[in-house]
Motif scaffolding. Sequence first.
Motif, PDB file in Angstrom:
ATOM      1  N   GLY A  79      -4.765 -29.129 -17.460  1.00  0.00           N
ATOM      2  CA  GLY A  79      -3.438 -29.316 -16.892  1.00  0.00           C
ATOM      3  C   GLY A  79      -2.822 -28.031 -16.390  1.00  0.00           C
ATOM      4  N   PHE A  80      -3.500 -26.905 -16.648  1.00  0.00           N
ATOM      5  CA  PHE A  80      -2.966 -25.598 -16.287  1.00  0.00           C
ATOM      6  C   PHE A  80      -3.900 -24.809 -15.374  1.00  0.00           C
ATOM      7  N   ARG A  81      -5.210 -25.052 -15.512  1.00  0.00           N
ATOM      8  CA  ARG A  81      -6.200 -24.292 -14.753  1.00  0.00           C
ATOM      9  C   ARG A  81      -6.969 -25.210 -13.811  1.00  0.00           C
ATOM     10  N   TYR A  82      -7.471 -24.623 -12.729  1.00  0.00           N
ATOM     11  CA  TYR A  82      -8.293 -25.388 -11.781  1.00  0.00           C
ATOM     12  C   TYR A  82      -9.672 -25.645 -12.373  1.00  0.00           C
ATOM     13  N   SER A  83     -10.238 -24.617 -12.999  1.00  0.00           N
ATOM     14  CA  SER A  83     -11.568 -24.749 -13.579  1.00  0.00           C
ATOM     15  C   SER A  83     -11.512 -25.636 -14.816  1.00  0.00           C
ATOM     16  N   ASP A  84     -12.667 -26.120 -15.202  1.00  0.00           N
ATOM     17  CA  ASP A  84     -12.757 -26.973 -16.391  1.00  0.00           C
ATOM     18  C   ASP A  84     -13.507 -26.236 -17.496  1.00  0.00           C
ATOM     19  N   ARG A  85     -13.403 -24.917 -17.509  1.00  0.00           N
ATOM     20  CA  ARG A  85     -14.145 -24.122 -18.468  1.00  0.00           C
ATOM     21  C   ARG A  85     -13.601 -24.303 -19.879  1.00  0.00           C
ATOM     22  N   ALA A  86     -14.441 -24.028 -20.855  1.00  0.00           N
ATOM     23  CA  ALA A  86     -14.034 -24.108 -22.259  1.00  0.00           C
ATOM     24  C   ALA A  86     -13.310 -22.827 -22.654  1.00  0.00           C
ATOM     25  N   ARG A  96     -22.108 -29.115 -42.292  1.00  0.00           N
ATOM     26  CA  ARG A  96     -22.043 -29.114 -43.748  1.00  0.00           C
ATOM     27  C   ARG A  96     -22.828 -27.921 -44.287  1.00  0.00           C
ATOM     28  N   GLY A  97     -22.212 -27.204 -45.192  1.00  0.00           N
ATOM     29  CA  GLY A  97     -22.827 -26.004 -45.731  1.00  0.00           C
ATOM     30  C   GLY A  97     -22.522 -24.754 -44.928  1.00  0.00           C
ATOM     31  N   SER A  98     -21.940 -24.931 -43.742  1.00  0.00           N
ATOM     32  CA  SER A  98     -21.586 -23.788 -42.899  1.00  0.00           C
ATOM     33  C   SER A  98     -20.088 -23.634 -42.733  1.00  0.00           C
ATOM     34  N   GLY A  99     -19.368 -24.743 -42.824  1.00  0.00           N
ATOM     35  CA  GLY A  99     -17.933 -24.690 -42.605  1.00  0.00           C
ATOM     36  C   GLY A  99     -17.594 -24.796 -41.128  1.00  0.00           C
ATOM     37  N   THR A 100     -16.389 -24.388 -40.812  1.00  0.00           N
ATOM     38  CA  THR A 100     -15.858 -24.514 -39.467  1.00  0.00           C
ATOM     39  C   THR A 100     -15.906 -23.174 -38.743  1.00  0.00           C
ATOM     40  N   LEU A 101     -16.355 -23.218 -37.507  1.00  0.00           N
ATOM     41  CA  LEU A 101     -16.398 -22.028 -36.656  1.00  0.00           C
ATOM     42  C   LEU A 101     -15.560 -22.298 -35.420  1.00  0.00           C
ATOM     43  N   LEU A 102     -14.637 -21.400 -35.131  1.00  0.00           N
ATOM     44  CA  LEU A 102     -13.819 -21.485 -33.930  1.00  0.00           C
ATOM     45  C   LEU A 102     -14.168 -20.287 -33.054  1.00  0.00           C
ATOM     46  N   ILE A 103     -14.765 -20.555 -31.905  1.00  0.00           N
ATOM     47  CA  ILE A 103     -15.325 -19.494 -31.074  1.00  0.00           C
ATOM     48  C   ILE A 103     -14.597 -19.429 -29.743  1.00  0.00           C
ATOM     49  N   ASP A 104     -14.154 -18.233 -29.391  1.00  0.00           N
ATOM     50  CA  ASP A 104     -13.610 -17.982 -28.059  1.00  0.00           C
ATOM     51  C   ASP A 104     -14.792 -17.638 -27.153  1.00  0.00           C
ATOM     52  N   PRO A 105     -15.170 -18.516 -26.228  1.00  0.00           N
ATOM     53  CA  PRO A 105     -16.374 -18.257 -25.414  1.00  0.00           C
ATOM     54  C   PRO A 105     -16.148 -17.244 -24.290  1.00  0.00           C
ATOM     55  N   ILE A 106     -14.910 -16.939 -23.978  1.00  0.00           N
ATOM     56  CA  ILE A 106     -14.608 -16.096 -22.824  1.00  0.00           C
ATOM     57  C   ILE A 106     -15.234 -14.707 -22.938  1.00  0.00           C
ATOM     58  N   PRO A 107     -15.157 -14.027 -24.090  1.00  0.00           N
ATOM     59  CA  PRO A 107     -15.755 -12.687 -24.155  1.00  0.00           C
ATOM     60  C   PRO A 107     -17.280 -12.681 -24.058  1.00  0.00           C
ATOM     61  N   PHE A 108     -17.917 -13.815 -24.300  1.00  0.00           N
ATOM     62  CA  PHE A 108     -19.379 -13.839 -24.377  1.00  0.00           C
ATOM     63  C   PHE A 108     -20.043 -14.289 -23.078  1.00  0.00           C
ATOM     64  N   GLY A 109     -19.437 -15.206 -22.380  1.00  0.00           N
ATOM     65  CA  GLY A 109     -20.066 -15.720 -21.169  1.00  0.00           C
ATOM     66  C   GLY A 109     -21.138 -16.745 -21.466  1.00  0.00           C
TER      67      GLY A 109
END
Length: 397
Positions: free
Chosen positions: A46-53, A61-74
Motif C-alpha cells: 500500500g506504500f511501495r510500488y515493488s512487492d519486495r519483502a 520447533r526447537g529453533s524458535g522464532t526468527l525475524l529477518i530484515d532481508p534488505i541488508p542481505f539481498g
Amino acid sequence: MAAVDARRVERGDLDVIDTHEELAAAITRLRDGHGPIAIDTERASGFRYSDRAYLVQIFRRGSGTLLIDPIPFGSLADLAAAIQDEQWILHAATQDLPCMREIDLIPNNLFDTELASRLLGKDRVGLGAVVEELLGIELAKAHSADDWSVRPLPASWLAYAALDVELLIDVRDRLAEELIDAGKDGWAKEEFEHLLGFRPKPHDPERWRRISRLSSLRSPRQLAVARELWLARDDYARETDTAPGRIIPDRAIVAAAQALPRTLNKLAALKTFTGKESRTQIDRWGAAIRRGLTTEELPQRTARSGNGIPHPKGWANKRPEADARFKAARPAVADTAEQLHVPTDNLLTPAYLRQVCWEPVGTDAESISQQLANLGARQWQIDITAPVIAEAFVEAA
C-alpha cells in the motif's frame, strides 16, 4: 475465545536479524530445530510500488522464532540451503512466493494452509479465521496494512508478525489430518507441487483499464488520456518505488480525462485533480494528457481478451454452439464442486473451462482430459471434471 498463551509459543527473541553474524547464528538455530518450517513475509504494497519483502518471519520447533530484515542481505540463499530438505508452510503462498524468490528463498516442498482450507470447503480461509477455528485463538490484524518498509520496526509490529508463523505448524497439523479424513490429501499434494512452479502472470498491457470508475468515460479520446496518465503515473511510481495511488489517485485520472484540459493552467485549476504529486509533477501529467489528446492509437471501449476468447456474454451471437456448451458445462461443474465441498474455482480454473467450451479439441472425456492437461489442470481436477464436461456437451448438442 482463548487468548494467546505465551507459554505455548516457542519463542526465540524478537530482535530483528540484520547483520551477517546474526544471520549465521540464526541459520545454526534453524539447523538445530526439527520438523517443518513456517514462513511468512511482510510487504508494503500500500506504500511501495515493488512487492519486495521487508520482513521474513520463520518459526521451527526447537529453533524458535526468527525475524529477518532481508534488505541488508539481498539474498537469503544460505538460509534456504539449510532448510531445503524440509517442508515449508505458508498461508496463501502465491502472495509470498514471488518476493521470496527475489531473495532466493525457494522451497522444494510446501504446504499452503489457505489452499488446504479451500480444498476442505471452509467458509473462511484467512489466517485469522483458520487459526480461530482450529486452535481457538484470536489473532489481531492491527498491523496487516502498515508500512513495513519503515525502520526501525515497532516492537508491537514484530510481535504481531511473529504470531503469524508461531501458530502455523499447529494449523498445518490439524489441516493435514482433516485432508486425510476427507480423502483430499492427494488433491492437496498435487496442488502444493503445482505451487512450486508458481510465477505471477506477465503484466497485462491493458492494466490501465483497472482504473476505478473508468466506465464513466464515454469517448475513446477520454480513454486515451486516462491511459496515458495511468502509464505516466506507473512509470513514476516504479521510478520512486511508491504505490501509484499515493502519487495521484484513480479518481484524479478520471477527472482529468473527463475534463480534457488542453493547458497546464487548466489542469492545475481542476480542483478534482488531486494527490500528493498532482502539482509537483504537473509537467509530467500535462505531457501525458497531450499524448492522449494527439495519439491516433485510440483504445476501444472494451478490453481485448488476452487469449483471443471473447467474454461469454457475447458467445450466443458469435458462436452459438460454444454458448450452448458453456451454459451446460458451467452449472454442471459448479454442482460437482458443491457436492465435493470445494470452491468451483479450485475444482477447475474458470479460464480452462471457457477455453474447452469455446474451442474444444474434442467433445469426449478423453479429448477434454488431454486439453485440460495441456492448459495446466492437475490430474485430480481432470479426473473429476472431464467426464462432467463431456456429459454436459452431449446435453448441449
